[in-house]
Design a protein around this motif. Structure first.
Motif, short mmCIF file in Angstrom:
data_model
loop_
_atom_site.label_atom_id
_atom_site.label_comp_id
_atom_site.label_asym_id
_atom_site.label_seq_id
_atom_site.Cartn_x
_atom_site.Cartn_y
_atom_site.Cartn_z
N THR A 76 2.82 3.85 11.97
CA THR A 76 1.76 2.74 11.85
C THR A 76 2.17 1.48 11.25
OG1 THR A 76 -0.41 2.76 10.98
CG2 THR A 76 1.15 3.50 9.55
N ALA A 77 1.42 0.59 11.26
CA ALA A 77 1.84 -0.82 10.75
C ALA A 77 0.66 -1.34 10.09
CB ALA A 77 2.24 -1.75 11.80
N PHE A 78 0.90 -2.05 9.29
CA PHE A 78 -0.19 -2.89 8.41
C PHE A 78 0.31 -4.29 7.62
CE2 PHE A 78 1.91 -0.23 5.29
CZ PHE A 78 1.90 -0.77 4.15
N TYR A 79 -0.72 -4.96 7.82
CA TYR A 79 -0.49 -6.41 7.33
C TYR A 79 -0.96 -6.49 6.05
CZ TYR A 79 -0.46 -11.38 7.75
OH TYR A 79 0.13 -12.68 7.38
N GLN A 80 0.18 -6.80 5.07
CA GLN A 80 -0.22 -6.90 3.63
C GLN A 80 -0.86 -8.14 3.38
OE1 GLN A 80 3.10 -5.95 1.69
NE2 GLN A 80 2.25 -4.53 0.50
N THR B 261 -3.04 -1.05 11.83
CA THR B 261 -3.27 -0.28 13.26
C THR B 261 -4.01 0.70 12.88
OG1 THR B 261 -1.14 1.05 12.88
CG2 THR B 261 -1.09 -0.79 14.20
N ALA B 262 -5.01 1.30 14.19
CA ALA B 262 -6.02 2.36 13.85
C ALA B 262 -5.41 3.86 13.63
CB ALA B 262 -6.58 2.36 15.43
N ASN B 263 -3.96 4.08 13.77
CA ASN B 263 -3.55 5.32 13.17
C ASN B 263 -3.27 5.35 11.75
OD1 ASN B 263 -1.24 3.83 13.43
ND2 ASN B 263 -0.14 5.62 14.56
N TYR B 264 -3.31 4.29 11.15
CA TYR B 264 -2.78 4.12 9.82
C TYR B 264 -3.00 5.30 8.88
CZ TYR B 264 -2.37 2.32 4.86
OH TYR B 264 -1.94 2.11 3.64
N PHE B 265 -4.59 5.86 8.80
CA PHE B 265 -4.87 6.96 7.87
C PHE B 265 -4.45 8.32 8.36
CE2 PHE B 265 -7.91 3.54 6.35
CZ PHE B 265 -7.59 3.64 5.05
N ASP B 266 -4.08 8.47 9.68
CA ASP B 266 -3.62 9.54 10.34
C ASP B 266 -1.85 9.72 10.04
OD1 ASP B 266 -5.94 10.03 11.59
OD2 ASP B 266 -5.40 8.63 13.34
N VAL B 267 -1.42 8.51 9.61
CA VAL B 267 -0.13 8.64 9.15
C VAL B 267 0.15 8.91 7.73
CG1 VAL B 267 2.23 7.52 9.31
CG2 VAL B 267 0.89 7.39 11.07
N VAL B 268 -0.61 7.99 7.03
CA VAL B 268 -0.33 8.22 5.45
C VAL B 268 -1.30 9.09 4.99
CG1 VAL B 268 -0.88 6.57 3.60
CG2 VAL B 268 -0.37 5.67 5.57
N ARG B 269 -2.29 9.43 5.38
CA ARG B 269 -3.15 10.59 5.19
C ARG B 269 -3.39 10.70 3.64
NH1 ARG B 269 0.24 13.95 8.81
NH2 ARG B 269 1.04 15.31 7.28
N PRO B 270 -4.14 9.83 3.06
CA PRO B 270 -4.70 9.98 1.75
C PRO B 270 -5.90 10.64 1.71
CG PRO B 270 -5.62 7.86 2.56
CD PRO B 270 -4.79 8.66 3.82
N TRP C 28 3.93 -8.65 10.33
CA TRP C 28 3.49 -7.59 9.78
C TRP C 28 4.55 -7.21 8.79
CZ3 TRP C 28 -0.64 -4.70 11.32
CH2 TRP C 28 -1.38 -5.35 12.16
N LYS C 29 4.09 -6.82 7.59
CA LYS C 29 4.73 -6.76 6.49
C LYS C 29 5.44 -5.36 6.73
CE LYS C 29 6.02 -7.64 2.54
NZ LYS C 29 6.86 -8.86 1.97
N ILE C 30 4.98 -4.55 7.10
CA ILE C 30 5.57 -3.19 6.60
C ILE C 30 5.13 -2.12 7.83
CG2 ILE C 30 5.74 -1.06 5.34
CD1 ILE C 30 6.15 -3.02 3.01
N ALA C 31 6.05 -1.30 8.38
CA ALA C 31 5.67 0.04 9.08
C ALA C 31 5.77 1.09 8.09
CB ALA C 31 6.46 0.10 10.15
N ALA C 32 4.73 1.91 8.07
CA ALA C 32 4.95 3.39 7.35
C ALA C 32 5.09 4.24 8.65
CB ALA C 32 3.57 3.38 6.79
N VAL C 33 6.11 5.21 8.35
CA VAL C 33 6.42 6.24 9.35
C VAL C 33 6.17 7.37 8.53
CG1 VAL C 33 7.75 4.38 10.78
CG2 VAL C 33 8.55 5.96 8.74
N ARG C 34 5.92 8.68 9.56
CA ARG C 34 6.14 9.78 8.94
C ARG C 34 7.30 10.55 9.69
NH1 ARG C 34 3.27 12.85 5.38
NH2 ARG C 34 1.49 11.52 4.73
N GLY C 35 8.23 11.31 9.04
CA GLY C 35 9.22 12.03 9.90
C GLY C 35 9.72 13.16 8.80
#
Lengths: 321, 108
Positions: free
Chosen positions: A167-171, A192-201, A293-300
């Protein structure tokens, strides 16, 4: 008296050695005594008994000798403490200054530790935080990480590498909220729309973004609020989900509130730390898509997350400032 | 502890006195005390060692390892200048005290 202190220190450090030597000394004494008594005509066993009797309790004397050092040490400690207390009473100004400087020093240290603990050591309050990593651009000129990348870079990255999800987000998107009291500016981020699916808080209320349901043409953008903002601005309204608020002078629909303590993943080298964003907006509008775009968060996998930064360095020919 | 016990504090003083004759080891100090006092002062010889430790810790005597007359390792104690000073003041105090006690006891 430095010599007295030296002696005392030596006594303490060589405790075991001293006890052994003392024993040797006392044994020599006993042997000489026995010899003396035997020369006076006693048999060896009688002499041994008599010498022992006259000498007294061997172990007790040894203990007493050791006790001398310790009692001495304790006595001196009490004396020194009393002296210190008297000095403090006599010079309260100087004492206050000393206490103040010590307090400031300790305070600064604990504050630094607090920051470091918060930023480096505490895991994010998200599901399975060890598998979350972030990617950032590297500056060619300065060689340091943490720079923003463009949205096309993010898209390229997503296509070139098969991360489980990305996912990506703009800080640091400022957000003026004008409903629920005085208008006020908060820091938010656009993702991006999948932000919370990736980060999962965890969510206190409602849900995160859902690409299938949110952000349809003609509908107002959706917003997820932070726990703190929800409490301070909206009085912990349990019915907040579905409510329309005014964000940057446009209508936006609140769909959820993140759990307490959640902070958006920020740049990091090894672990992910957070920055206390107050609100998130979903919609990925073309107007936002081009810029930094500041940062992309990824899950792996976990192993992957650990080496994410190293990897990001290699795969980022275009993602520089 | 019996009736032949020393007055408190006097053992230290007498050990210091013994050492004015030169460096001695523990056994020699005990012997010297016993002979000079005609066996009246029955020092439990073991209590000499705590006293020696105490005196050394105060810096009044100094112990050094050496060889005894029968070639065994023994610790010889020597009086330090501080110890000599202490001995002088202790002796003066002791004289004052015994003199006072004597005067009280002779009153009848």
């Amino acid at each position: 008296m430095p010599r007295r202190w030296q002696r005392r220190l030596r006594y303490l450090l060589q405790n075991g050695e001293r006890a052994r030597l003392l024993r040797e000394e006392m044994e020599l004494h006993l042997d000489m005594k026995i010899q003396e008594l035997m020369e006076a005509g006693m048999t060896e066993s009688d002499a041994r008994g008599a010498a022992r009797r006259q000498f007294g309790n061997f172990a007790l004397h040894q203990e007493e000798s050791r006790g001398t050092w310790i009692a001495r040490w304790l006595g001196d400690l009490i004396q020194d403490t009393a002296f210190a207390a008297r000095t403090i009473r006599n010079q309260p100004g100087f004492a206050a200054l000393a206490v103040l400087s010590a307090a400031l020093g300790i305070g600064a240290c604990s504050m630094l530790f607090g920051i470091a603990n918060f930023a480096l050591f505490r895991p994010l309050p998200v599901d399975d935080p060890s598998r979350l990593a972030s990617i950032s651009g590297i500056s060619f000129r300065r060689g340091d990480a943490g720079h923003s990348m463009s949205y096309p870079d993010f898209e390229d990255l997503r296509q070139a590498h098969s991360f489980q999800s990305m996912t990506a987000f703009y800080q640091f998107m400022p957000g003026n909220i004008s409903s629920g009291g005085e208008p006020q500016r908060y820091w938010g981020s656009i993702a991006t729309a999948n932000y919370f699916d990736v980060v999962r808080p965890a969510f206190a209320v409602g849900r995160g973004f859902d690409a299938a349901r949110d952000d349809k043409a003609g509908e107002p953008p959706v917003v997820v609020l932070s726990y703190h903002l929800w409490r301070s601005r909206f009085g912990s309204d349990p019915e907040i989900a579905g409510r329309s608020i005014e964000l940057n002078r446009r209508k936006a629909t609140v769909i959820g509130v993140t759990g307490p303590g959640f902070r958006a993943p920020k740049r990091c080298s090894i672990r992910i730390s957070g920055f206390p964003f107050r609100c998130w907006t979903a919609s990925l509008k073309p107007a936002w898509a081009g810029t930094g775009w500041k940062i992309a968060a990824v899950r792996g996998s976990r192993r992957w997350a650990d080496s994410a930064t190293a990897r990001a360095k290699r795969l980022r020919p275009r993602s520089s400032t | 502890m019996g009736k032949n016990d020393l007055l408190p504090g006097t053992l230290d003083m007498m050990v210091l006195k013994a050492l004015t004759r030169g460096a001695l080891h523990g056994y020699a100090i005990a012997q010297w005390l016993k002979q000079l006092s005609d066996d009246v002062l029955q020092v439990e010889e073991g209590s000499l060692y705590p006293a020696l430790q105490r005196l050394e810790l105060n810096g009044w005597i100094e112990g050094k390892w050496g060889l005894s007359s029968n070639n065994r390792r023994a610790r010889f104690y020597r009086l330090t200048p501080a110890g000599r000073k202490t001995l002088d003041s202790e002796t003066a105090r002791y004289r004052q005290m015994t003199g006072a006690i004597a005067r009280v006891m002779e009153l009848t």
